[in-house]
Design a protein around this motif. Structure first.
Motif, mmCIF file in Angstrom:
data_model
loop_
_atom_site.group_PDB
_atom_site.id
_atom_site.type_symbol
_atom_site.label_atom_id
_atom_site.label_comp_id
_atom_site.label_asym_id
_atom_site.label_seq_id
_atom_site.Cartn_x
_atom_site.Cartn_y
_atom_site.Cartn_z
ATOM 1 N N VAL A 40 38.258 44.497 35.324
ATOM 2 C CA VAL A 40 37.622 45.421 36.261
ATOM 3 C C VAL A 40 38.726 46.022 37.116
ATOM 4 O O VAL A 40 39.567 45.295 37.653
ATOM 5 C CB VAL A 40 36.580 44.700 37.147
ATOM 6 N N ASP A 41 38.748 47.337 37.225
ATOM 7 C CA ASP A 41 39.804 48.011 37.980
ATOM 8 C C ASP A 41 39.429 48.207 39.440
ATOM 9 O O ASP A 41 40.252 47.990 40.327
ATOM 10 C CB ASP A 41 40.113 49.366 37.334
ATOM 11 N N SER A 42 38.194 48.629 39.714
ATOM 12 C CA SER A 42 37.776 48.848 41.095
ATOM 13 C C SER A 42 36.256 48.794 41.200
ATOM 14 O O SER A 42 35.546 48.994 40.216
ATOM 15 C CB SER A 42 38.291 50.192 41.626
ATOM 16 N N VAL A 56 38.735 42.502 45.407
ATOM 17 C CA VAL A 56 38.500 41.381 44.499
ATOM 18 C C VAL A 56 38.807 40.074 45.228
ATOM 19 O O VAL A 56 39.761 39.980 46.002
ATOM 20 C CB VAL A 56 39.333 41.520 43.201
ATOM 21 N N LEU A 57 37.955 39.073 44.981
ATOM 22 C CA LEU A 57 38.145 37.751 45.571
ATOM 23 C C LEU A 57 39.058 36.915 44.666
ATOM 24 O O LEU A 57 39.253 37.250 43.491
ATOM 25 C CB LEU A 57 36.793 37.072 45.772
ATOM 26 N N PRO A 58 39.606 35.825 45.182
ATOM 27 C CA PRO A 58 40.552 35.025 44.394
ATOM 28 C C PRO A 58 40.030 34.533 43.046
ATOM 29 O O PRO A 58 40.826 34.322 42.129
ATOM 30 C CB PRO A 58 40.866 33.835 45.319
ATOM 31 N N ASN A 59 38.727 34.364 42.891
ATOM 32 C CA ASN A 59 38.209 33.890 41.605
ATOM 33 C C ASN A 59 38.291 34.965 40.512
ATOM 34 O O ASN A 59 38.053 34.687 39.347
ATOM 35 C CB ASN A 59 36.779 33.354 41.738
ATOM 36 N N GLY A 60 38.607 36.225 40.897
ATOM 37 C CA GLY A 60 38.759 37.311 39.933
ATOM 38 C C GLY A 60 37.454 37.810 39.348
ATOM 39 O O GLY A 60 37.444 38.735 38.545
ATOM 40 N N LEU A 61 36.362 37.233 39.749
ATOM 41 C CA LEU A 61 35.049 37.577 39.219
ATOM 42 C C LEU A 61 34.200 38.309 40.246
ATOM 43 O O LEU A 61 33.463 39.226 39.916
ATOM 44 C CB LEU A 61 34.346 36.288 38.774
ATOM 45 N N ASP A 62 34.322 37.898 41.488
ATOM 46 C CA ASP A 62 33.531 38.484 42.566
ATOM 47 C C ASP A 62 34.370 39.467 43.370
ATOM 48 O O ASP A 62 35.577 39.294 43.528
ATOM 49 C CB ASP A 62 33.006 37.388 43.502
ATOM 50 N N TRP A 63 33.672 40.474 43.893
ATOM 51 C CA TRP A 63 34.275 41.484 44.753
ATOM 52 C C TRP A 63 33.521 41.447 46.075
ATOM 53 O O TRP A 63 32.327 41.138 46.100
ATOM 54 C CB TRP A 63 34.170 42.860 44.102
ATOM 55 N N GLU A 64 34.210 41.786 47.165
ATOM 56 C CA GLU A 64 33.588 41.734 48.479
ATOM 57 C C GLU A 64 33.831 43.052 49.213
ATOM 58 O O GLU A 64 34.955 43.534 49.293
ATOM 59 C CB GLU A 64 34.184 40.574 49.288
#
Length: 188
Positions: A125-127, A147-155
């Motif tokens: 995922v780019d953005s 992007v959050l540290p888990n690389g899966l969730d965005w905030e």
């Protein structure tokens, strides 16, 4: 389809035998299969669209491979999968990101509130872009999620106060490297 490796009679053989059998070479093996059937009807619009999309994917992969850093990322993703980095680039173009969840449980209309977005993609995922609208459609704010540290969730961190925090529409766009855009709307 039959495979034949190290047979001195068919080794290296390729081509058609009569109207029934076709021989071809793949990774030092002789592949024997039935002769492919010819298409009788012309392709429909759906098939034409799929072919065009695939051609665009090939052109994208060629362009991606001209950028050394991106080429290396695709090659790294391909390791251990029995695919080339070029194949991964083609697949990346063909598949848009997927927005799995928009979590607005921490949104109360206050500056600093957060909206969590879970986004997946077959490559990266780019953005992620978020827009908040009031119930009447008036835009409250919009901006990029991080992007959050888990690389899966965005905030997304809220920057504007909103006294009408219920009845809002949250519009999320997720983009991958080739520019595929997926949109998901969520109301609270």
């Amino acid at each position: 389809m039959a495979k034949n490796a190290r047979n001195i009679v068919t080794q290296g053989l390729s081509g058609k035998l009569g109207d029934l059998i076709v021989f071809r070479q793949l990774n030092d093996e002789t592949i024997v299969s039935a002769k492919p059937k010819k298409r009788v009807a012309p392709p429909g619009q759906g098939e034409i669209d799929r072919r065009k999309h695939f051609q665009e994917a090939i052109l994208y992969a060629k362009e991606a491979y001209s950028e050394p850093a991106l080429k290396e990322e695709y090659k790294q993703k391909a390791k251990g999968k029995g695919m080339s980095g070029f194949n991964i680039a083609v697949a990346d173009f063909m598949n848009a990101p997927h927005i799995d969840e928009i979590d607005v449980s921490n949104y109360h209309g206050q500056v600093g509130d957060t909206i969590r977005i879970r986004v997946t993609d077959n490559f990266k995922v780019d953005s992620v872009h978020t827009t908040i609208r009031k119930g009447d459609g008036t835009e409250v704010e919009e901006g990029q999620a991080e992007v959050l540290p888990n690389g899966l969730d965005w905030e997304y961190k809220v920057t504007q106060a909103n006294t009408f925090s219920t009845g809002c529409m949250f519009i999320v766009h997720a983009f991958d490297i080739p520019g595929n855009d997926t949109e998901l709307n969520h109301s609270n």
